[in-house]
Design an enzyme around this catalytic site. Structure first.
Site, PDB file in Angstrom:
ATOM      1  CG  ASN A 210      -0.176  -0.060   2.501  1.00  0.00           C
ATOM      2  OD1 ASN A 210       0.517   0.885   2.854  1.00  0.00           O
ATOM      3  ND2 ASN A 210      -0.254  -1.179   3.211  1.00  0.00           N
ATOM      4  CG  ASP A 279      -7.045  -5.875   6.348  1.00  0.00           C
ATOM      5  OD1 ASP A 279      -6.547  -5.860   7.491  1.00  0.00           O
ATOM      6  OD2 ASP A 279      -7.676  -4.912   5.865  1.00  0.00           O
ATOM      7  CE  LYS A 289       9.621 -12.275 -13.776  1.00  0.00           C
ATOM      8  NZ  LYS A 289      10.284 -11.837 -14.994  1.00  0.00           N
ATOM      9  CG  PHE A 325      -2.846   5.772  13.267  1.00  0.00           C
ATOM     10  CD1 PHE A 325      -2.126   5.678  14.440  1.00  0.00           C
ATOM     11  CD2 PHE A 325      -2.805   6.965  12.553  1.00  0.00           C
ATOM     12  CE1 PHE A 325      -1.370   6.740  14.901  1.00  0.00           C
ATOM     13  CE2 PHE A 325      -2.058   8.040  12.997  1.00  0.00           C
ATOM     14  CZ  PHE A 325      -1.343   7.934  14.170  1.00  0.00           C
ATOM     15  CE  LYS A 339     -10.916  -0.381  10.954  1.00  0.00           C
ATOM     16  NZ  LYS A 339     -10.344   0.362   9.830  1.00  0.00           N
ATOM     17  CE  LYS A 343      -8.286  -3.090  14.281  1.00  0.00           C
ATOM     18  NZ  LYS A 343      -7.449  -3.782  13.293  1.00  0.00           N
TER      19      LYS A 343
END
Ligand code: PMT
Length: 404
Positions: A210, A279, A289, A325, A339, A343
């Site tokens: 990301n 996730d 490869k 976060f 969350k 958590k």
């Protein structure tokens, strides 16, 4: 005159960068400090004690047993006098002695005896700096709260190029001034921070990731360190230089992150998780490869990764503060609140990553801090500034004083 009235003991060891320490003394003096210099015997081969004596206007102390005129200086006197101890240049040898508690000359003896905060500015050949022994010594020292300035990278006196150059005197003095001007409300606390993006490998050359740059997490790690904490940074892919004086643990995938966090969490008072964690990971990871297939479409199966923050939440000890976060694109606060509960967090920093100037790979962020019993809006601001506001809120939560 930021350093007005501060007593700084400067240890000078035997390296070519010792000549730069004369400028450090001048700068410290100009900033108002009372500077006392201790030189190792080898340092006196590179630069004369008289230089430091003239610049500091204090007697220079060198080897305990070699210079009878210094015997009058009780070996712990400077250790007790120091508001701050700086070793610059710090050779591999003095760092090894400090790591092992060896006290065989005036400098190492005084360093062992002092209770003052210690800063070191390493300077040595790249091979010596990167040697496993030196790196292990540095890890031990930083874990004990020794602060490290540099070393920089560039052309070295021995002709090699690489890491090992002593930081410039201006930079060293700025770090010291910073330390005296910043609040030290995190002193004695151990803070664990995650930063950056995890990578989930498909094969040796491809991965899923990301846009996290690590800017938010690194800003928090730096700020906690400046405020006196002992900081551990567990980092994935980041685009920023790693902070100095922080124990840095690299990870690649979410599974690596989980292992590091499960190992590190119990030893920390505050855990702040800014990392953008995948996730899912690929069900099959190829060792070679992956070749182009004959079909026009292929299916890659993903399996769920562990929720690291939730696992950390299960390890929570009384008094520990856990911060997460939430990177949201819709229903910011509602999702973040879920969350917080799921958590077992004490605080969640909800950022709407669709807003300009917020979220991934920007220097700024916009966030809502949410905890049980309150919330606080943090408008558009630099991530460095937001890092301070998050640390402020954590202190209020620790003191049981956090109302919105
Ligand atoms: O790095 P920058 O470029 O500065 O960008 C900063 C940031 C946008 C990455 C940061 O501000 C941020 O929002 N980080 C959290 C990103 C994220 O993964 O959000 P989430 O809502 O998916 O996860 C919530 C929390 O659970 C996070 O603390 C995350 O670290 C954690 N998590 C998520 C998934 C997972 N499998 N394990 C986790 O521990």
């Amino acid at each position: 005159m930021i350093l007005e009235g501060k007593k700084i003991v400067l240890g000078v060891t035997g390296g070519i960068a010792a000549y730069k320490s004369a400028e450090i003394v001048s700068r410290l003096r100009r900033s108002g400090a009372d500077v006392h210099v201790i030189m190792t015997r080898n340092a006196t081969e590179f630069i004369a004690p008289l230089t430091f004596q003239t610049l500091s206007r204090n007697q220079v102390v060198s080897d305990t047993f070699q210079t009878p005129e210094n015997w009058q200086v009780e070996h712990v006197a400077l250790a007790q006098l120091a508001d701050l101890f700086l070793v610059a240049p710090a050779t591999a040898n003095i760092l090894a002695k400090m790591a092992c508690g060896i006290a065989d000359d005036m400098l190492s003896t005084t360093l062992l005896a002092t209770k003052a905060p210690i800063f070191v500015a390493p300077a040595m050949n790249t091979g010596m700096w990167t040697a496993e022994a030196t790196q292990e010594n540095m890890k031990r020292l930083t874990q004990r709260g020794v602060r490290v300035i540099g070393p920089g990278t560039g052309m070295l006196a021995c002709g090699d190029s690489g890491a090992g150059r002593m930081s410039e005197p201006a930079e060293i003095v700025a770090e010291i001034e910073n330390w005296f001007t910043q609040g030290q409300d995190y002193r004695g606390l151990r803070v664990l921070v995650t930063a950056g993006a995890t990578r989930e490998r498909l094969d040796p050359v491809r991965f899923m990731t990301n846009d996290s740059s690590g800017k938010m997490g690194i800003a928090i790690a730096k700020a906690a360190r400046q405020r006196g904490a002992e900081v551990t940074l567990v980092y994935g892919a980041v685009t920023q230089p790693l902070p100095e004086g922080v124990t840095c643990i690299p990870v690649e995938s979410a599974m690596d992150l989980r292992d590091a966090m499960v190992a590190e969490t119990p030893a920390h008072d505050v855990v702040i998780q800014t990392a953008a964690v995948a996730d899912y990971r690929f069900l099959n990871r190829f060792d070679t490869k992956m070749k182009k297939q004959s079909q026009r479409e292929i299916t890659l199966v993903l399996v769920e990764n562990p929720d690291v923050a939730a696992e950390v939440g299960k390890l929570k000890k009384p008094g520990q503060i856990l911060v997460g976060f939430a990177a949201e694109t819709n229903q910011l606060e509602e999702n973040a609140e879920k969350k917080l509960e799921k958590k077992n967090l004490d605080l969640i920093v909800a950022n709407d990553v669709t807003r300009p100037g917020a979220g991934f790979n920007t220097d700024t962020n916009i966030a809502t801090l949410i905890w049980r019993g309150g919330r606080e809006e943090l408008p558009l601001q630099q991530k460095t500034e937001m890092a301070q506001r998050i640390l402020d809120r954590i202190q209020l939560l620790r003191s049981g004083n956090s109302v919105s």
